[in-house]
Structure formats: structure tokens, C-alpha cells
Design a protein around this motif. Sequence first.
Motif, PDB file in Angstrom:
ATOM      1  N   GLN A  11       0.860  -1.185   0.000  1.00 40.68           N
ATOM      2  CA  GLN A  11       0.000   0.000   0.000  1.00 40.68           C
ATOM      3  C   GLN A  11       0.896   1.234   0.000  1.00 40.68           C
ATOM      4  O   GLN A  11       1.762   1.359   0.872  1.00 40.68           O
ATOM      5  N   TYR A 248      -4.926   1.099  -2.314  1.00 48.95           N
ATOM      6  CA  TYR A 248      -5.571   1.401  -1.032  1.00 48.95           C
ATOM      7  C   TYR A 248      -4.553   2.008  -0.069  1.00 48.95           C
ATOM      8  O   TYR A 248      -4.483   1.671   1.100  1.00 48.95           O
ATOM      9  N   CYS A 273     -12.403   7.228  -3.241  1.00 46.90           N
ATOM     10  CA  CYS A 273     -11.084   7.685  -2.806  1.00 46.90           C
ATOM     11  C   CYS A 273     -11.239   9.048  -2.125  1.00 46.90           C
ATOM     12  O   CYS A 273     -12.007   9.887  -2.586  1.00 46.90           O
ATOM     13  N   CYS A 286      -7.468   5.748   0.440  1.00 47.60           N
ATOM     14  CA  CYS A 286      -8.654   4.950   0.098  1.00 47.60           C
ATOM     15  C   CYS A 286      -8.679   3.743   1.023  1.00 47.60           C
ATOM     16  O   CYS A 286      -7.749   2.944   1.028  1.00 47.60           O
TER      17      CYS A 286
END
Length: 425
Positions: A11, A248, A273, A286
Amino acid sequence: MSSIKVVGGEQLKGELKIQGSKNAALPIIAATVLNKGITILRNCPKILDVFHMINILEELGCTTNWEGNTLYVDSSVITTPSVSEDSVRKMRSSILFLGALLGRCHEVTIAYPGGCSIGKRPIDYHLNAMKKMNVTEEFLGDGDIIHCYTDKIIGNDIFLEFPSVGATQNVILASVLSEGRTRIFNAAREPEVTELCNYLQEAGARICGKGTSYIEVEGVKELHDVAFTLMPDRIVAGTYMTAIAATYGDAVLTDFPIRELDSVIRVLRKTGCKIETLDDNVRVYCKKRLQPVEIIKTQPYPGFPTDMQSQMMTVLCLSNGESTIVEKIFESRYQNVDELRKMGAKIDLEASENKAIITGVEQLNGAVVKSHDLRGGAALVIAGLAAEGTTVVQGATSIERGYEDICRDLAALGANIRYCSESAS
Ligand code: EPZ
């Protein structure tokens, strides 16, 4: 040809500064021949397309050098108003020397730029406009070399059938040192056109209406030395926003062109988002499954930019529903679809309407894929960041045309990514 190897699943987090704008740098580098003197161009991205334009400047007789991201150009001497075939073949943006060399030398010889993977890329609007400004055009060789010349450029009214970015820029470049006034109707409103006008005004040009569809240029006798700082690259900024969304992640992008990305921010917020702006910085994060977007149509600025279409398609491939994209600017900008399908994406094409219907999937899987153009290549890197397993994006040199160092930037946000040779992929 180099490749990029991405191990998905990280991420993106942290902070990243956005590089200077490629599509502002290219027309301004062409414009540096107009002031017969010095240009200091700060925040200039060190990318292949910029290096290419600099090679052309040197071919023309100019001298250049770098200090960090500051490009120095001395255009006191132009030894020839000819741009080599090889130069134009390598990069179609060289066509911006058409207007600049006509403005400086009242003559130019340049090869007809070919099409590319996203479309035919004709230059009829450019040539028709030059003819209306007292320029004579002849085709040499078997018709793929253009020789244009005039005793003086005379300002005129130019009506563009389509708000072409390059045609608007070439008319401005040819008119700033012309006799009389040029009025451009249906001018492109892209920020990179405005930035070219900002640079030329700093050098003494008389332009009004920049950023609108009506631009007026009053020719002046000469331009002077200028120091100018380039705006950040809105497409690189949009690309990294979509990379954070697809993984994300939660990251901050600094020196971010917020005003110029309204349409992209609006669409990304529709996917769920979160985007928070603070001065010139943006936080993108997000936390929940990406949502589909009913329809996105690419439009001239300030509509959704065609240069963000491939990146947004990657994001929508991961959403939990059906989205539709309609590409309204270029005739073949869906080269990524087959590559994304190799990763498990579900995309149907309706060629007649240049429409892509994307049905989101839970997970993409790593694969060996091929970059067909710089934005499509960046979008495949994003897909690799989100995918399960390892992705190799071949033909990554095309990405280096517009991104200073996409591996450096994404690794700074925690991505597991590196360049590798084609054979190692
Ligand atoms: C600029 O290209 C950008 N390039 C492109 O970015 C961008 O996709 C495009 O504008 C649209 O926003 C640079 O700024 C260096 P156009 P340009 O003339 O000027 C048709 C990237 O990824 N047309 O606005 O070439 C043309 O075929 C690149 O950074 C004619 O028919 O684009 C296209 O369908 C990709 N006749 C449409 O207009 C002409 O004489 C828009 O082209 C000129 C254009």
C-alpha cells in the motif's frame, strides 16, 4: 529496451514531490529560439522527450546546459532552420519547432511527423493556420518533408476546427514576433498552453486570453532574456493519485497542481477515494473497496484528460461494479486493454463508439505485459502495484519519455519496483 518489475501488494504511503511538466516544457523549449538570447528554465523534468528537444536545439545551433533541474539555453545563434527527419520521427512534439522557427527565421524545413500508437496525429490544423499567416508551404522529397517560408509573418484570424493543443501552440509561437494581430478562435485551454503564454509574456510577448478559447496575440519586434519556473506535471500528479488509490494507500503529494486536476479529482472521489487539499499539497487515501464510475468521457480541458484515461481504467478494473469509458480525443487509445486482460481484467470494447466497458474484479494477477505508449505503460505499472504476484512491464523506455523516474518515485512511497533488462524479465 528496459522493463519494469513490480511485486504487487504494497500500500503506497509517505510523501512525494511532483516533477515539472513535460507538456509545458516541450513547447517552451521550442519557444527559446524566439528571444535570440538566454532562457533559464527551472523545475525542468529530466525526461527523454526533453532531452530530445534539447538535441534539436543543439542541431539548430543553440547551446544548452543543465544545473540540477535548471536548463540553460542560449539561442543567440541559429545556424540552420532545419529539423532532421530522424528527430521528428523519434518524437512528434518536434513539430512545435514549425511555429518557433518560422517566428525566428521566417523559414523551416521539417519532416512530417508520423502517427503513433494512439492515433494518426495529423497536422492539417497547424499547416492551414501557417498558410493564413502569409507562409508558403512546399513538400519536398516524396512529400514527407515540409519546407515553409515567408518574407514576413502577418497576423490573422485563425479558426481551429478542434481545440488542438499543438496547433494552438504553433500559432502562438509563429505570431509573437509577427506583424499585426492574430486572433485564435476555439483555442485549446490546456494549462500547458497557458504556461507557454506565461513564458512568452515574461519574455515580452503581448498575449491576452490565455486559458480561454479565444487568444489574441499582438506581434512585437523582439523578445528578451527570461528566467522561468515550470508548473508541476498534472498528468504525473494524476498518475500517482491513481497509484495510491489502486493500492488502497495513504500518501501526500507535494507541489501538486490542484486547480488543473479538478476533473480527475472529481472522478477519483466518485470511486470512494478521499482527496484532501492543503495549499499545494494533496493527501490521497482509500480505505474501502473502490466504487465503479458510471461513465467517463475524455474531453479537451477542463474536461477529463485523455492522458489520464489509461490510468483511470486500471483503477476501475479493481472496483466492485461496471464502469464505462469513452475515448473522445484519440482514435486508438485502448492498447492497454489486451495487456490488462492478461492480468485478469474484465473489459469489453465497443469499437464503433470508442467505448470500453469495465467490470471490476476483486484481484488482478501479475503477468508479463507490454507498454504501448507512455501513459499506457504507467497504467500497467499501477496494475502491477495492485496485482497479486509479480508483473513485468516490457517496453518501459516509453514511460521514461514522460516520467523522470517512475521506479524512484513509487519506491519512495514503498512500492517493490525496479528496472530490469528485457532478458531478465
Ligand atoms: C497534446 O498532443 C499532448 N502532447 C498529448 O499528450 C495530449 O494527449 C493531447 O495534447 C490532447 O490533450 C503534448 O502536449 C506534447 P491535439 P497534441 O493536437 O497537441 C486531432 C502525452 O501523453 N488533430 O490536441 O498532438 C488529433 O488527431 C501526450 O503527454 C487533427 O486532426 O494533441 C487528435 O485527435 C499524448 N489535426 C486531436 O486533434 C491537427 O492538425 C487532439 O490533438 C491536430 C490535431
